[in-house]
Write a protein that holds these residues in place. Structure first.
Motif, PDB file in Angstrom:
ATOM      1  N   PHE A 127     -15.930  -5.620 -46.966  1.00 18.20           N
ATOM      2  CA  PHE A 127     -15.284  -4.388 -46.523  1.00 18.20           C
ATOM      3  C   PHE A 127     -15.055  -4.444 -45.012  1.00 18.20           C
ATOM      4  O   PHE A 127     -16.007  -4.511 -44.227  1.00 18.20           O
ATOM      5  N   LEU A 128     -13.796  -4.418 -44.617  1.00 13.49           N
ATOM      6  CA  LEU A 128     -13.432  -4.360 -43.201  1.00 13.49           C
ATOM      7  C   LEU A 128     -13.182  -2.897 -42.850  1.00 13.49           C
ATOM      8  O   LEU A 128     -12.156  -2.330 -43.230  1.00 13.49           O
ATOM      9  N   ASP A 129     -14.113  -2.287 -42.117  1.00 12.89           N
ATOM     10  CA  ASP A 129     -14.076  -0.844 -41.900  1.00 12.89           C
ATOM     11  C   ASP A 129     -13.486  -0.447 -40.550  1.00 12.89           C
ATOM     12  O   ASP A 129     -13.647   0.694 -40.118  1.00 12.89           O
ATOM     13  N   HIS A 130     -12.801  -1.365 -39.883  1.00 12.21           N
ATOM     14  CA  HIS A 130     -12.226  -1.029 -38.586  1.00 12.21           C
ATOM     15  C   HIS A 130     -10.925  -1.795 -38.375  1.00 12.21           C
ATOM     16  O   HIS A 130     -10.673  -2.808 -39.037  1.00 12.21           O
ATOM     17  N   PHE A 131     -10.125  -1.299 -37.468  1.00 13.35           N
ATOM     18  CA  PHE A 131      -8.857  -1.938 -37.118  1.00 13.35           C
ATOM     19  C   PHE A 131      -9.029  -2.622 -35.779  1.00 13.35           C
ATOM     20  O   PHE A 131      -9.573  -2.035 -34.839  1.00 13.35           O
ATOM     21  N   PRO A 132      -8.615  -3.891 -35.642  1.00 10.32           N
ATOM     22  CA  PRO A 132      -8.883  -4.632 -34.403  1.00 10.32           C
ATOM     23  C   PRO A 132      -8.151  -4.043 -33.200  1.00 10.32           C
ATOM     24  O   PRO A 132      -7.027  -3.551 -33.318  1.00 10.32           O
ATOM     25  N   ASP A 133      -8.793  -4.110 -32.053  1.00 10.80           N
ATOM     26  CA  ASP A 133      -8.183  -3.634 -30.815  1.00 10.80           C
ATOM     27  C   ASP A 133      -6.895  -4.407 -30.534  1.00 10.80           C
ATOM     28  O   ASP A 133      -6.859  -5.629 -30.630  1.00 10.80           O
ATOM     29  N   GLY A 134      -5.864  -3.677 -30.180  1.00 11.11           N
ATOM     30  CA  GLY A 134      -4.583  -4.299 -29.861  1.00 11.11           C
ATOM     31  C   GLY A 134      -3.746  -4.642 -31.065  1.00 11.11           C
ATOM     32  O   GLY A 134      -2.629  -5.150 -30.919  1.00 11.11           O
ATOM     33  N   GLY A 135      -4.250  -4.354 -32.267  1.00 12.16           N
ATOM     34  CA  GLY A 135      -3.539  -4.752 -33.481  1.00 12.16           C
ATOM     35  C   GLY A 135      -2.271  -3.970 -33.729  1.00 12.16           C
ATOM     36  O   GLY A 135      -1.347  -4.476 -34.369  1.00 12.16           O
ATOM     37  N   ARG A 136      -2.201  -2.743 -33.225  1.00 10.13           N
ATOM     38  CA  ARG A 136      -0.992  -1.943 -33.451  1.00 10.13           C
ATOM     39  C   ARG A 136       0.155  -2.464 -32.585  1.00 10.13           C
ATOM     40  O   ARG A 136       1.310  -2.507 -33.020  1.00 10.13           O
ATOM     41  N   ALA A 137      -0.161  -2.883 -31.370  1.00  7.45           N
ATOM     42  CA  ALA A 137       0.873  -3.392 -30.470  1.00  7.45           C
ATOM     43  C   ALA A 137       1.287  -4.809 -30.829  1.00  7.45           C
ATOM     44  O   ALA A 137       2.463  -5.174 -30.730  1.00  7.45           O
ATOM     45  N   ASP A 138       0.328  -5.625 -31.246  1.00 16.14           N
ATOM     46  CA  ASP A 138       0.599  -7.021 -31.590  1.00 16.14           C
ATOM     47  C   ASP A 138       0.043  -7.296 -32.981  1.00 16.14           C
ATOM     48  O   ASP A 138      -1.152  -7.480 -33.172  1.00 16.14           O
ATOM     49  N   GLY A 139       0.946  -7.323 -33.952  1.00 13.88           N
ATOM     50  CA  GLY A 139       0.517  -7.499 -35.335  1.00 13.88           C
ATOM     51  C   GLY A 139      -0.138  -8.827 -35.630  1.00 13.88           C
ATOM     52  O   GLY A 139      -0.892  -8.952 -36.594  1.00 13.88           O
ATOM     53  N   VAL A 148      -3.847  -8.705 -35.806  1.00 15.53           N
ATOM     54  CA  VAL A 148      -4.355  -8.268 -37.119  1.00 15.53           C
ATOM     55  C   VAL A 148      -4.326  -9.417 -38.109  1.00 15.53           C
ATOM     56  O   VAL A 148      -5.281  -9.650 -38.850  1.00 15.53           O
ATOM     57  N   ASP A 149      -3.221 -10.161 -38.121  1.00 16.26           N
ATOM     58  CA  ASP A 149      -3.057 -11.261 -39.067  1.00 16.26           C
ATOM     59  C   ASP A 149      -4.177 -12.284 -38.921  1.00 16.26           C
ATOM     60  O   ASP A 149      -4.731 -12.768 -39.916  1.00 16.26           O
ATOM     61  N   ASP A 150      -4.525 -12.606 -37.680  1.00 13.93           N
ATOM     62  CA  ASP A 150      -5.611 -13.554 -37.424  1.00 13.93           C
ATOM     63  C   ASP A 150      -6.971 -12.935 -37.754  1.00 13.93           C
ATOM     64  O   ASP A 150      -7.831 -13.572 -38.373  1.00 13.93           O
ATOM     65  N   TYR A 151      -7.154 -11.692 -37.326  1.00 15.42           N
ATOM     66  CA  TYR A 151      -8.461 -11.063 -37.458  1.00 15.42           C
ATOM     67  C   TYR A 151      -8.873 -10.884 -38.909  1.00 15.42           C
ATOM     68  O   TYR A 151     -10.060 -10.996 -39.247  1.00 15.42           O
ATOM     69  N   LEU A 152      -7.915 -10.604 -39.781  1.00 15.30           N
ATOM     70  CA  LEU A 152      -8.225 -10.442 -41.198  1.00 15.30           C
ATOM     71  C   LEU A 152      -8.898 -11.692 -41.752  1.00 15.30           C
ATOM     72  O   LEU A 152      -9.890 -11.609 -42.483  1.00 15.30           O
ATOM     73  N   ARG A 153      -8.371 -12.865 -41.410  1.00 15.86           N
ATOM     74  CA  ARG A 153      -8.948 -14.120 -41.918  1.00 15.86           C
ATOM     75  C   ARG A 153     -10.258 -14.458 -41.213  1.00 15.86           C
ATOM     76  O   ARG A 153     -11.171 -15.020 -41.812  1.00 15.86           O
ATOM     77  N   THR A 154     -10.341 -14.114 -39.923  1.00 24.04           N
ATOM     78  CA  THR A 154     -11.579 -14.364 -39.189  1.00 24.04           C
ATOM     79  C   THR A 154     -12.726 -13.544 -39.764  1.00 24.04           C
ATOM     80  O   THR A 154     -13.811 -14.073 -40.035  1.00 24.04           O
ATOM     81  N   TYR A 155     -12.496 -12.258 -39.959  1.00 26.36           N
ATOM     82  CA  TYR A 155     -13.549 -11.386 -40.492  1.00 26.36           C
ATOM     83  C   TYR A 155     -13.909 -11.783 -41.912  1.00 26.36           C
ATOM     84  O   TYR A 155     -15.090 -11.819 -42.285  1.00 26.36           O
ATOM     85  N   LEU A 156     -12.905 -12.090 -42.722  1.00 21.91           N
ATOM     86  CA  LEU A 156     -13.129 -12.538 -44.096  1.00 21.91           C
ATOM     87  C   LEU A 156     -14.084 -13.717 -44.130  1.00 21.91           C
ATOM     88  O   LEU A 156     -15.057 -13.737 -44.894  1.00 21.91           O
ATOM     89  N   THR A 157     -13.820 -14.713 -43.290  1.00 26.10           N
ATOM     90  CA  THR A 157     -14.626 -15.933 -43.306  1.00 26.10           C
ATOM     91  C   THR A 157     -16.028 -15.688 -42.774  1.00 26.10           C
ATOM     92  O   THR A 157     -17.028 -16.048 -43.404  1.00 26.10           O
ATOM     93  N   LYS A 158     -16.120 -15.073 -41.611  1.00 26.33           N
ATOM     94  CA  LYS A 158     -17.426 -14.926 -40.963  1.00 26.33           C
ATOM     95  C   LYS A 158     -18.337 -13.979 -41.735  1.00 26.33           C
ATOM     96  O   LYS A 158     -19.527 -14.262 -41.931  1.00 26.33           O
TER      97      LYS A 158
END
Length: 500
Positions: A267-279, A282-292
């Motif tokens: 469960f990813l319960d937060h939106f990464p900082d800067g993700g709204r301005a630079d999508g 978000v694309d990278d962070y989703l896979r990073t959080y998933l893996t870690k």
């Protein structure tokens, strides 16, 4: 006088020998008694309610589970999450806890007890699924294997009988365990791969939004090969808007009970900082959080386990992943050639999508720093641990891909939804892959979306030509969808093909 003195000394010596033997018997008896007493005390200790669970867990771990070697500590490379310290019973699959915190569970990896290879009376080791056991006696006889052996090797092994198995169509090699999609791949030294005594465990990591048809297809395609699915869901869209946890709801209501025992929910319960301005953040962070997050909650991870990361619309074919599970000798990292299609499997695009998708757990942590996004980027040779990992393993890192441009090893079905699903993907898309078609009101109209599905056109107004396709062709779609044709007809046939 002299004779009586000697006789006395002889009797004394005999008495000493007797006493020493008696003492030895007493020592041995005492040791046996002490061992029996120790075992009784140990059993009493294990039966004590305050300690038996801890002792039993340690005993099971020491005897049955093969934890990573001393030089492999993936947890040291992960961001620590104190809220993830949740223990799970080793023998019982617990029901959902009262607080429904399924995102805090851990998962114990176990060796697959399935028997994949058969030892024949002729001394051959054959992959059961790929071997033709119903052939006639003359064809079933294991023949002397001369091809792929150099003259020098023949001379050395002149007295040795090398045998191979009669393979079914689609399987190759002396053990009939190499599927066509590997046999016709660019894997070097295919003749050098060897069956493993203990299969690797396969970890498949994916992010999910609303691709539930494809998720069912994945689970049925890979369910008997993958040991755990790491599935990440967020209460935010890639655009930063709130969303319902639809996958979690389906886990709780029983929709995925057939594969629930192999799912580790993230469960990813937060939106990464800067993700709204630079999508792309978000694309990278989703896979990073998933893996870690996912890898930090696995217990019993081994260095040579297979880590496989895909997008939800990328479904690897079972046989290629099974090969990685059962064989030694392949190189890493591993790509997958996937059949490309749009809106449904009926609009097949030219070529294949080749995505680096797999590596061992050791490479994931020692080269990619425990982050799956680096695997997808193909940048292993620029990572700081690249040379060190090569030197420690004695293997040259050489990427290769399962399949080829004419031998599909999976399916990439892009935007494969009903019109309502395409609409939801438009408004959920990240703010980075411009143009962001969801920002245009005319692109969100149902009539427009249906027209795109009908013609195979794209949002920019182009209408590419597609090669002809037929549901009966090889690798048209995952078997589960074809077996449930009526239910998934919207993905297998163009629902608007007859409309004008």
């Amino acid at each position: 006088m002299g004779r009586s003195y000697l006789a006395v000394r002889m009797r004394i010596r005999r008495h000493k020998v007797f006493l020493l033997c008696l003492l030895g018997i007493c020592v041995i008896s005492f040791l046996h008694y002490y061992k029996a007493l120790h075992n009784i005390l140990l059993l009493q200790e294990l039966s004590a309610p305050s300690t038996h669970l801890k002792s039993l867990k340690i005993l099971i771990n020491d005897i049955f589970w093969n934890f990573p070697t001393a030089d492999f500590h993936p947890q040291q490379d992960l961001h620590k999450h104190s809220h993830l310290k949740v223990s799970v019973d080793l023998d019982v699959i617990l029901p959902d806890p009262s607080d429904r915190k399924i995102h805090e569970r851990t998962f114990v990896l176990r060796d697959d007890p399935s028997v994949f290879f058969i030892h024949t009376k002729s001394g051959a080791v054959c992959f059961g699924e790929g071997t033709d056991m119903t052939a006639s006696a003359s064809h079933r006889r294991l023949l002397q294997h001369h091809r792929e052996i150099s003259p020098k090797d023949k001379a050395i092994n002149a007295d040795k009988k090398v045998v191979q198995c009669p393979c079914r169509q689609g399987w190759h090699g002396p053990h009939c365990g190499i599927p066509t999609i590997v046999y016709h791949s660019n894997l070097p030294f295919k003749s050098k791969v060897t069956p493993r005594k203990v299969p690797r465990r396969v970890i498949n990591a994916i992010n999910i939004n609303h691709e539930f048809d494809l998720l069912h297809a994945r689970f049925h395609e890979l369910g008997d090969v993958v040991d755990v699915f790491l599935v990440c869901e967020s209460n935010f869209t890639a655009y930063g808007e709130s969303r319902a946890l639809l996958f979690r709801e389906q886990i709780v209501n029983g929709t995925f009970d057939y594969i629930k025992h192999k799912i580790l929910y993230i469960f990813l319960d937060h939106f990464p900082d800067g993700g709204r301005a630079d999508g792309w953040i978000v694309d990278d962070y989703l896979r990073t959080y998933l893996t870690k997050n996912g890898m930090s909650r696995l217990e019993g991870l081994k260095a040579d386990d297979v880590f496989l990361i895909n997008d939800a619309d990328e479904i690897p074919a079972r046989d290629g992943i099974l090969f990685l599970k059962l064989y030694d000798g392949w190189r890493e990292p591993v790509g997958i050639h996937m059949r490309k299609s749009l809106y449904g499997f009926y609009w097949r695009q030219f070529g294949t999508l080749n995505v680096l998708s797999a590596c061992t757990a050791a490479m994931l942590f020692k080269v990619y720093k425990g982050d799956g996004i680096y695997l997808r980027r193909r940048s292993y040779y620029s990572m700081s641990g690249f040379r060190e990992y090569e030197n420690s393993t004695g293997r040259i890192l050489m990427p290769w891909a399962i399949g080829s441009p004419v031998h599909y090893a999976g399916w990439h079905c892009s935007w494969c939804f009903k019109p309502e699903g395409i609409y939801y993907k438009l408004i959920s898309a990240q703010n980075g892959d411009f143009p962001r078609w969801g920002d245009y009101s005319e692109k969100r109209k149902m009539s427009y979306i249906k027209k795109l599905i009908q013609t195979g056109g794209w949002f920019d107004g182009s209408a590419p030509k597609y090669p002809p396709s037929n549901p009966k062709e090889h690798m048209y779609a995952p078997k589960f969808l074809l077996d449930n044709y009526e239910k998934y007809r919207h993905l297998l046939e163009n629902p608007y093909a007859t409309e004008k």
